[in-house]
Design an enzyme around this catalytic site. Structure first.
Site, PDB file in Angstrom:
ATOM      1  N   CYS A 398     -37.112  54.004 -18.372  1.00 28.48           N
ATOM      2  CA  CYS A 398     -37.368  54.516 -17.029  1.00 28.48           C
ATOM      3  C   CYS A 398     -37.419  53.374 -16.010  1.00 28.48           C
ATOM      4  O   CYS A 398     -36.374  52.872 -15.621  1.00 28.48           O
ATOM      5  CB  CYS A 398     -38.630  55.379 -17.016  1.00 28.48           C
ATOM      6  N   HIS A 536     -37.486  58.980 -20.980  1.00 27.09           N
ATOM      7  CA  HIS A 536     -38.479  58.319 -21.840  1.00 27.09           C
ATOM      8  C   HIS A 536     -38.226  58.714 -23.299  1.00 27.09           C
ATOM      9  O   HIS A 536     -38.812  59.694 -23.781  1.00 27.09           O
ATOM     10  CB  HIS A 536     -39.895  58.759 -21.454  1.00 27.09           C
ATOM     11  N   GLU A 538     -39.356  57.494 -25.866  1.00 29.40           N
ATOM     12  CA  GLU A 538     -40.574  57.362 -26.685  1.00 29.40           C
ATOM     13  C   GLU A 538     -41.293  58.692 -26.914  1.00 29.40           C
ATOM     14  O   GLU A 538     -41.971  58.866 -27.917  1.00 29.40           O
ATOM     15  CB  GLU A 538     -41.540  56.338 -26.060  1.00 29.40           C
TER      16      GLU A 538
HETATM   17  N1  GLN Z   1     -41.279  54.569 -10.548  1.00 27.05           N
HETATM   18  C1  GLN Z   1     -40.029  55.014 -11.049  1.00 27.05           C
HETATM   19  C2  GLN Z   1     -39.633  56.374 -10.507  1.00 27.05           C
HETATM   20  O1  GLN Z   1     -40.450  57.098 -10.017  1.00 27.05           O
HETATM   21  C3  GLN Z   1     -40.015  55.025 -12.566  1.00 27.05           C
HETATM   22  C4  GLN Z   1     -40.927  56.032 -13.161  1.00 27.05           C
HETATM   23  C5  GLN Z   1     -41.266  55.762 -14.599  1.00 27.05           C
HETATM   24  O2  GLN Z   1     -41.096  54.656 -15.108  1.00 27.05           O
HETATM   25  N2  GLN Z   1     -41.792  56.753 -15.281  1.00 27.05           N
HETATM   26  O3  GLN Z   1     -38.483  56.736 -10.554  1.00 27.05           O
END
Ligand code: GLN
Length: 577
Positions: A398, A536, A538
């Site tokens: 992400c 994600h 994970e």
């Molecule tokens: N801050 C970033 C976004 O909002 C990544 C979010 C995250 O890593 N879950 O897109």
């Protein structure tokens, strides 16, 4: 008319309810206990619906600071839940949903909305009984949705707190109504203070007294401690706490949490629980699980992985709970590749202060997990530059994918000061920018549960490292559409107006949404393993089915680690994943 007569007009389901509370300290292991019991019962062919009940007034965990709450675990249906729901999924090897998580915020919100809609028809709406009744309604709903034989209701926090008292009251009411269908398991901590050198049971006695004071007599006691509780203390506790000594179960420290179910099995916990419900013991099938544990026990080789994030510090301590699913996913993939893993928590702020080389040399692989806001992001970019230039296997999750895009844009495509608009609104090269619908939501201050959340489809590009990883896991085939589904939690995205420029400079777009509009995966071809995903991965990694992107990452780590000491750049690439 007493309300409970009215409320129990019909008994809709034939489910047994197991409440789990914790005592003495928080993080005592209620979640792992609940997950282990769920898994042990499912291994006997029963259906289990675990429910995490959190006391906060937040409707979900999405709006709570990570340092305060730990990880926000996202379910397939896009609910931002507590990390314990992740434990349940990992132990049960199944996908759960919104009905497996409730908060006081949800309960109060529902009740107030009902009151405003005149659904109580002039009735006086009270904290008791209406709050516990709503809790019970939700537990029954969770049972029905999963057609569960058992509901495991984990009460967040520790007993004696005002916050969770109404969950305990729901337990008391249910027990009062259906004595044979409800039990309570208390998980307490028994410290062995170094200056005494003896295990102390008094704090647990006190927490059971607190439960007694709320009308609950636990049926089982799980004793968390460094070493297993001895018979002498079991007898004392049984006598003082009104319990069957046979129902006092040891939960000593183990090399991995995944050994907890087999440790409980050794003590006959699941069968004792069944017996307590007057159900005959049933044959279990834990073969796959035991094979996995055998494998973990024999591992010798080790790899050193740095997880470079920004939410580690809490006062004088570091907190890895914030990235618990990442930690577990790295472990699952390491075990699948036949190695033990040493995880190292690196603060990206330290990288900014001391430099990437100083902090990161010596690590076999680097992960940059998710995150929000500007603090520590330059340290992440420096980390990624170090991983890219030194051919250290890299996995970005992400924010870790967004930062990899920024690093590549700045240092390879030469887009000076490229950034995400989350960090720098005035960047000349916004290679990561806010999704249009998200911008509206933020302008209206609609923060709760409004990110791009939950599982979305993604189509993988053929001939990429990502394709290889998913092929090896059997999640896609060589023919047909290489479609996967992964969980998301973000507001920003890869800016398509820079797509061509970045691709021309060598960045590979390894996955997009089926309509091609959102970039989901980027990778670098001339590197042993450099993959960043907007989702994600994970959240979908389980000990029995490790996630392909983590498996590929560790595979590359192992290949390089076992290569002869001095190898050429060319050789490094030959060894690549
Ligand atoms: N801050 C970033 C976004 O909002 C990544 C979010 C995250 O890593 N879950 O897109």
């Amino acid at each position: 008319m007493s309300y409970h007569v009215k409320a129990r007009k019909v008994k809709k389901i034939d489910t047994k309810f197991i409440f789990i509370s914790g005592g003495v300290i928080s993080s005592v292991g209620k979640g792992i206990t609940a997950a282990s019991i769920a898994m042990m019962l499912e291994s006997r062919g029963y259906k289990v619906a675990p429910v995490k009940m959190d006391a906060y007034l937040n409707v979900d965990a999405g709006t709570i600071r990570p340092q305060e709450h730990g990880e926000v675990f996202v379910t397939k249906d896009g609910v931002e839940t507590d990390q314990d729901v992740g434990n349940y999924e990992r132990f049960m090897n199944t996908d759960l949903s919104s009905s497996n998580y409730l908060t006081n915020g949800q309960i109060y919100k529902t009740l107030i909305e009902k009151e405003r809609n005149f659904e109580f028809e002039g009735e006086d709406v009270e904290i008791v009984p209406h709050v516990p009744e709503e809790i019970i309604r939700r537990l029954e709903k969770a049972a029905m949705e999963r057609k569960a034989d058992f509901v495991i209701a984990e009460i967040g926090g520790t007993v004696g707190e005002y916050q969770n008292i109404l969950f305990v009251e729901a337990n008391r009411i249910m027990k009062y109504r259906d004595k044979r269908d409800v039990i309570h398991i208390h998980v307490g901590y028994l410290p062995t203070p170094p200056h005494v050198g003896e295990m102390k049971s008094k704090p647990v006695q006190t927490s059971i007294r607190l439960l007694n004071g709320s009308g609950i007599q636990p049926d089982f006691l799980i004793c968390r401690s460094e070493k297993a509780i001895d018979d002498r203390r079991k007898e004392t506790l049984a006598w003082i706490c009104n319990m069957n000594a046979d129902h006092i179960i040891a939960a000593p420290n183990l090399d991995t949490i995944y050994r907890v179910p087999t440790e409980f099995e050794r003590q006959g916990l699941a069968d004792k629980i069944l017996e307590n419900f007057s159900i005959k013991p049933k044959k279990r099938d834990l073969n796959k699980w035991k094979k996995m544990l055998d494998k973990i026990g024999k591992l010798k080789k080790e790899v050193d992985i740095a997880v470079v994030g920004k939410y580690y510090e809490t006062g004088a301590y570091k907190l890895s709970d914030v990235y618990i699913s990442v930690v577990e996913a790295i472990k699952h993939a390491s075990w699948a590749n036949g190695v033990k893993v040493n995880l190292n928590w690196v603060s990206s702020i330290d990288v900014e202060k001391k430099g990437a080389k100083e902090i990161l040399s010596g690590f076999d692989g680097i992960v940059v997990p998710g995150g929000f806001g500007s603090r520590g992001t330059e340290g992440m970019v420096q980390t990624i530059q170090y991983a890219r230039e030194n051919k250290v296997p890299y996995l970005g999750l992400c924010y870790g994918m967004q930062m990899a895009t920024i690093e590549f844009a700045r240092n390879v495509a030469k887009l000076k000061n490229a950034n995400t608009t989350e960090v720098d609104d005035d960047t000349p090269h916004p290679v990561i920018h806010i999704m249009p619908d998200q911008e509206k939501k933020l302008l209206n201050r609609e923060y709760g549960a409004t990110m791009r959340l939950g599982a979305w489809d993604c189509v993988i590009a053929r001939g990429t490292k990502t394709e290889k990883a998913y092929l090896e896991a059997g999640l896609i085939k060589k023919t047909g559409a290489p479609k996967i589904s992964e969980r998301h939690r973000h507001r920003y995205e890869f800016n398509n107006s820079f797509k061509k420029q970045l691709q021309d400079a060598g960045l590979v777009i390894a996955g997009t949404t089926p309509d091609g509009q959102l970039v989901e995966i980027v990778e670098l071809p001339d590197h042993p393993y450099f993959v960043g995903s907007q989702f994600h991965p994970e959240f979908q990694s389980r000990p029995l089915s490790p996630h392909p992107l983590f498996v590929g990452f560790i595979q590359a780590v192992v290949k390089l680690k076992t290569a002869p000491e001095k190898i050429s750049q060319q050789k490094i690439l030959e060894l690549s994943y």
